[in-house]
Design a protein around this motif. Structure first.
Motif, short mmCIF file in Angstrom:
data_model
loop_
_atom_site.label_atom_id
_atom_site.label_comp_id
_atom_site.label_asym_id
_atom_site.label_seq_id
_atom_site.Cartn_x
_atom_site.Cartn_y
_atom_site.Cartn_z
N ARG A 16 4.70 38.93 -32.50
CA ARG A 16 5.75 39.25 -31.53
C ARG A 16 6.08 38.03 -30.67
O ARG A 16 7.24 37.72 -30.42
CB ARG A 16 5.31 40.43 -30.65
CG ARG A 16 6.45 40.94 -29.82
CD ARG A 16 6.12 42.22 -29.09
NE ARG A 16 7.28 42.66 -28.33
CZ ARG A 16 7.22 43.41 -27.23
NH1 ARG A 16 6.06 43.82 -26.78
NH2 ARG A 16 8.31 43.75 -26.60
N ARG A 19 8.20 35.60 -32.65
CA ARG A 19 9.61 35.98 -32.75
C ARG A 19 10.36 35.67 -31.46
O ARG A 19 11.50 35.20 -31.46
CB ARG A 19 9.74 37.48 -33.08
CG ARG A 19 9.46 37.81 -34.54
CD ARG A 19 9.96 39.18 -34.91
NE ARG A 19 9.38 40.25 -34.10
CZ ARG A 19 8.17 40.79 -34.29
NH1 ARG A 19 7.41 40.36 -35.27
NH2 ARG A 19 7.74 41.75 -33.52
N LYS A 97 13.49 36.13 -37.64
CA LYS A 97 12.88 36.45 -38.93
C LYS A 97 12.29 35.24 -39.64
O LYS A 97 11.24 35.32 -40.24
CB LYS A 97 13.92 37.10 -39.86
CG LYS A 97 14.07 38.59 -39.65
CD LYS A 97 15.20 39.14 -40.49
CE LYS A 97 14.88 39.07 -41.98
NZ LYS A 97 15.97 39.67 -42.80
N TYR A 135 23.78 38.39 -37.20
CA TYR A 135 23.47 38.95 -35.88
C TYR A 135 24.75 39.19 -35.10
O TYR A 135 25.72 38.46 -35.25
CB TYR A 135 22.57 37.99 -35.08
CG TYR A 135 21.21 37.79 -35.72
CD1 TYR A 135 20.20 38.71 -35.53
CD2 TYR A 135 20.96 36.68 -36.51
CE1 TYR A 135 18.97 38.54 -36.11
CE2 TYR A 135 19.72 36.49 -37.10
CZ TYR A 135 18.72 37.43 -36.90
OH TYR A 135 17.50 37.26 -37.49
N ARG A 139 23.02 46.76 -29.99
CA ARG A 139 21.95 47.42 -29.27
C ARG A 139 20.67 46.57 -29.22
O ARG A 139 20.05 46.43 -28.17
CB ARG A 139 21.63 48.76 -29.96
CG ARG A 139 20.67 49.64 -29.19
CD ARG A 139 20.43 50.95 -29.92
NE ARG A 139 19.98 50.74 -31.29
CZ ARG A 139 18.72 50.48 -31.66
NH1 ARG A 139 17.78 50.41 -30.76
NH2 ARG A 139 18.40 50.28 -32.92
N GLN A 140 20.34 45.97 -30.36
CA GLN A 140 19.11 45.16 -30.41
C GLN A 140 19.15 44.01 -29.41
O GLN A 140 18.17 43.71 -28.74
CB GLN A 140 18.95 44.58 -31.80
CG GLN A 140 17.85 45.24 -32.60
CD GLN A 140 17.64 44.51 -33.91
OE1 GLN A 140 18.61 44.06 -34.54
NE2 GLN A 140 16.41 44.39 -34.32
N TRP A 141 20.32 43.35 -29.37
CA TRP A 141 20.44 42.22 -28.45
C TRP A 141 20.34 42.69 -27.00
O TRP A 141 19.70 42.06 -26.16
CB TRP A 141 21.76 41.47 -28.70
CG TRP A 141 21.90 40.28 -27.81
CD1 TRP A 141 22.66 40.17 -26.70
CD2 TRP A 141 21.20 39.03 -27.95
NE1 TRP A 141 22.49 38.94 -26.13
CE2 TRP A 141 21.60 38.22 -26.86
CE3 TRP A 141 20.27 38.53 -28.86
CZ2 TRP A 141 21.11 36.93 -26.69
CZ3 TRP A 141 19.79 37.25 -28.68
CH2 TRP A 141 20.21 36.46 -27.61
N ARG A 142 20.95 43.85 -26.70
CA ARG A 142 20.87 44.37 -25.33
C ARG A 142 19.43 44.69 -24.96
O ARG A 142 18.99 44.47 -23.83
CB ARG A 142 21.78 45.60 -25.18
CG ARG A 142 23.27 45.25 -25.16
CD ARG A 142 24.12 46.40 -24.66
NE ARG A 142 24.06 47.56 -25.53
CZ ARG A 142 24.82 47.74 -26.61
NH1 ARG A 142 25.71 46.83 -26.96
NH2 ARG A 142 24.71 48.83 -27.34
N GLU A 143 18.68 45.22 -25.93
CA GLU A 143 17.25 45.49 -25.69
C GLU A 143 16.52 44.19 -25.34
O GLU A 143 15.69 44.16 -24.45
CB GLU A 143 16.60 46.11 -26.94
CG GLU A 143 16.90 47.58 -27.15
CD GLU A 143 16.47 48.43 -25.97
OE1 GLU A 143 15.30 48.28 -25.53
OE2 GLU A 143 17.29 49.21 -25.46
N MET A 144 16.85 43.15 -26.07
CA MET A 144 16.17 41.87 -25.84
C MET A 144 16.50 41.33 -24.47
O MET A 144 15.64 40.80 -23.78
CB MET A 144 16.56 40.87 -26.93
CG MET A 144 15.95 41.23 -28.26
SD MET A 144 16.16 39.98 -29.52
CE MET A 144 17.91 39.88 -29.66
#
Ligand SMILES: [Zn+2]
Length: 161
Positions: A16, A19, A97, A135, A139-144
Protein backbone atom coordinates in the motif's frame (compact mmCIF):
# COMPACT_ATOMS: atom_id res chain seq x y z
CA UNK A 1 12.56 18.80 2.12
CA UNK A 2 13.78 15.81 0.19
CA UNK A 3 13.00 15.98 -3.49
CA UNK A 4 11.05 13.60 -5.61
CA UNK A 5 14.16 12.44 -7.40
CA UNK A 6 14.57 9.99 -4.52
CA UNK A 7 13.95 6.44 -5.67
CA UNK A 8 12.67 3.59 -3.53
CA UNK A 9 12.36 -0.15 -3.49
CA UNK A 10 9.75 -1.45 -1.05
CA UNK A 11 9.61 -4.95 0.41
CA UNK A 12 6.60 -7.25 0.02
CA UNK A 13 5.07 -6.06 3.30
CA UNK A 14 4.66 -2.51 2.01
CA UNK A 15 2.37 -2.74 -1.01
CA UNK A 16 0.00 0.00 0.00
CA UNK A 17 2.81 2.37 0.89
CA UNK A 18 4.49 1.61 -2.45
CA UNK A 19 1.33 2.43 -4.41
CA UNK A 20 0.98 5.72 -2.58
CA UNK A 21 4.59 6.69 -3.09
CA UNK A 22 3.99 6.21 -6.81
CA UNK A 23 0.89 8.39 -6.65
CA UNK A 24 2.97 11.14 -5.06
CA UNK A 25 5.41 10.81 -7.91
CA UNK A 26 8.16 8.70 -6.35
CA UNK A 27 9.80 6.10 -8.55
CA UNK A 28 9.13 3.01 -6.41
CA UNK A 29 9.83 -0.62 -7.22
CA UNK A 30 7.58 -3.17 -5.55
CA UNK A 31 7.11 -6.89 -5.98
CA UNK A 32 10.67 -8.21 -5.59
CA UNK A 33 10.58 -11.11 -3.16
CA UNK A 34 14.21 -12.06 -2.64
CA UNK A 35 16.20 -9.95 -0.16
CA UNK A 36 19.35 -10.44 -2.22
CA UNK A 37 17.56 -9.05 -5.28
CA UNK A 38 16.26 -6.07 -3.32
CA UNK A 39 19.80 -5.35 -2.10
CA UNK A 40 21.25 -5.69 -5.60
CA UNK A 41 18.65 -3.37 -7.19
CA UNK A 42 19.08 -0.86 -4.39
CA UNK A 43 22.84 -0.81 -5.00
CA UNK A 44 22.69 -0.66 -8.77
CA UNK A 45 19.93 1.93 -9.06
CA UNK A 46 20.66 3.86 -5.87
CA UNK A 47 17.24 3.16 -4.40
CA UNK A 48 16.37 3.52 -0.73
CA UNK A 49 15.11 0.21 0.64
CA UNK A 50 11.87 0.48 2.60
CA UNK A 51 11.40 -2.57 4.78
CA UNK A 52 9.64 -3.92 7.84
CA UNK A 53 12.35 -6.55 8.21
CA UNK A 54 15.13 -5.70 10.69
CA UNK A 55 17.47 -8.30 9.27
CA UNK A 56 17.18 -6.85 5.79
CA UNK A 57 17.59 -3.33 7.17
CA UNK A 58 20.89 -4.36 8.79
CA UNK A 59 22.28 -5.49 5.47
CA UNK A 60 22.32 -2.08 3.80
CA UNK A 61 22.98 1.47 4.94
CA UNK A 62 20.62 2.78 2.29
CA UNK A 63 17.57 1.54 4.18
CA UNK A 64 14.65 2.92 6.13
CA UNK A 65 13.23 0.47 8.63
CA UNK A 66 9.49 1.11 8.63
CA UNK A 67 8.27 0.89 12.20
CA UNK A 68 4.51 0.55 11.88
CA UNK A 69 2.14 -1.88 10.20
CA UNK A 70 -0.32 0.94 9.69
CA UNK A 71 -0.21 2.79 6.42
CA UNK A 72 -0.88 6.22 7.97
CA UNK A 73 1.96 5.74 10.45
CA UNK A 74 4.25 4.63 7.65
CA UNK A 75 3.58 7.82 5.74
CA UNK A 76 4.02 9.85 8.90
CA UNK A 77 7.43 8.26 9.46
CA UNK A 78 8.53 9.27 5.94
CA UNK A 79 7.14 12.79 6.45
CA UNK A 80 9.15 13.08 9.64
CA UNK A 81 12.25 12.10 7.71
CA UNK A 82 11.59 15.05 5.41
CA UNK A 83 10.09 13.38 2.36
CA UNK A 84 7.77 15.54 0.36
CA UNK A 85 4.16 14.43 0.16
CA UNK A 86 2.80 17.46 -1.65
CA UNK A 87 1.51 17.58 -5.19
CA UNK A 88 -1.00 14.79 -5.45
CA UNK A 89 -1.87 15.60 -9.05
CA UNK A 90 -2.33 13.13 -11.87
CA UNK A 91 0.34 14.93 -13.90
CA UNK A 92 2.93 14.29 -11.20
CA UNK A 93 1.87 10.78 -10.33
CA UNK A 94 3.30 7.48 -11.42
CA UNK A 95 1.07 4.54 -12.17
CA UNK A 96 0.17 2.86 -8.85
CA UNK A 97 0.02 -0.48 -10.64
CA UNK A 98 3.36 -0.55 -12.41
CA UNK A 99 5.38 2.60 -11.55
CA UNK A 100 5.20 3.85 -15.15
CA UNK A 101 4.93 7.52 -16.04
CA UNK A 102 1.46 8.94 -16.57
CA UNK A 103 0.55 11.41 -19.27
CA UNK A 104 -2.59 13.30 -20.22
CA UNK A 105 -4.45 11.82 -23.16
CA UNK A 106 -7.17 13.37 -25.28
CA UNK A 107 -10.75 12.24 -25.00
CA UNK A 108 -10.80 11.09 -28.63
CA UNK A 109 -7.84 8.79 -28.10
CA UNK A 110 -9.52 7.09 -25.18
CA UNK A 111 -12.94 6.51 -26.66
CA UNK A 112 -12.82 2.72 -27.07
CA UNK A 113 -10.88 2.09 -23.89
CA UNK A 114 -13.26 3.23 -21.15
CA UNK A 115 -16.90 2.41 -20.35
CA UNK A 116 -19.41 4.54 -22.22
CA UNK A 117 -20.75 6.20 -19.06
CA UNK A 118 -17.26 7.22 -18.03
CA UNK A 119 -16.55 8.61 -21.48
CA UNK A 120 -19.68 10.72 -21.29
CA UNK A 121 -19.17 11.92 -17.71
CA UNK A 122 -15.50 12.91 -17.81
CA UNK A 123 -13.30 15.12 -19.96
CA UNK A 124 -9.98 14.50 -18.29
CA UNK A 125 -8.11 11.27 -18.98
CA UNK A 126 -4.64 9.97 -18.28
CA UNK A 127 -2.80 6.89 -19.41
CA UNK A 128 0.18 4.98 -18.06
CA UNK A 129 2.81 4.92 -20.80
CA UNK A 130 4.09 1.59 -19.54
CA UNK A 131 1.05 -0.65 -18.89
CA UNK A 132 -1.65 1.33 -20.69
CA UNK A 133 -3.94 1.65 -17.69
CA UNK A 134 -6.36 4.55 -18.18
CA UNK A 135 -7.16 6.89 -15.31
CA UNK A 136 -9.79 9.59 -14.87
CA UNK A 137 -10.76 11.74 -11.87
CA UNK A 138 -13.63 9.52 -10.79
CA UNK A 139 -14.64 7.95 -7.52
CA UNK A 140 -11.27 6.31 -6.93
CA UNK A 141 -9.40 9.56 -7.37
CA UNK A 142 -11.80 11.36 -5.01
CA UNK A 143 -11.16 8.64 -2.42
CA UNK A 144 -7.44 9.21 -2.77
CA UNK A 145 -7.81 12.95 -2.37
CA UNK A 146 -9.75 12.29 0.82
CA UNK A 147 -6.98 10.09 2.19
CA UNK A 148 -4.41 12.68 1.10
CA UNK A 149 -6.25 15.32 3.13
CA UNK A 150 -6.27 13.07 6.14
CA UNK A 151 -2.52 12.54 5.83
CA UNK A 152 -1.94 16.28 5.58
CA UNK A 153 -4.04 17.02 8.67
CA UNK A 154 -2.09 14.38 10.47
CA UNK A 155 1.12 16.17 9.57
CA UNK A 156 -0.18 19.58 10.60
CA UNK A 157 -1.38 18.37 13.99
CA UNK A 158 1.96 16.66 14.32
CA UNK A 159 3.83 19.91 13.67
CA UNK A 160 1.90 21.72 16.37
CA UNK A 161 2.88 19.24 19.04
ZN1 LIG B 1 1.06 1.33 -15.39
Amino acid sequence: MRGKNTKFIADMMLGRLARWLRLYGYDTIYGVEEDSEILRISREENRIILTRDEDLAKRSKNTILIRSNKFEEQVRQLMELGFNFDDLFPENARCPKCNGLIRRISKEEIKDRVPKGVYEDYDEFYVCVQCGQVYWPGRQWREMVKIDRKLRNMRESNEME
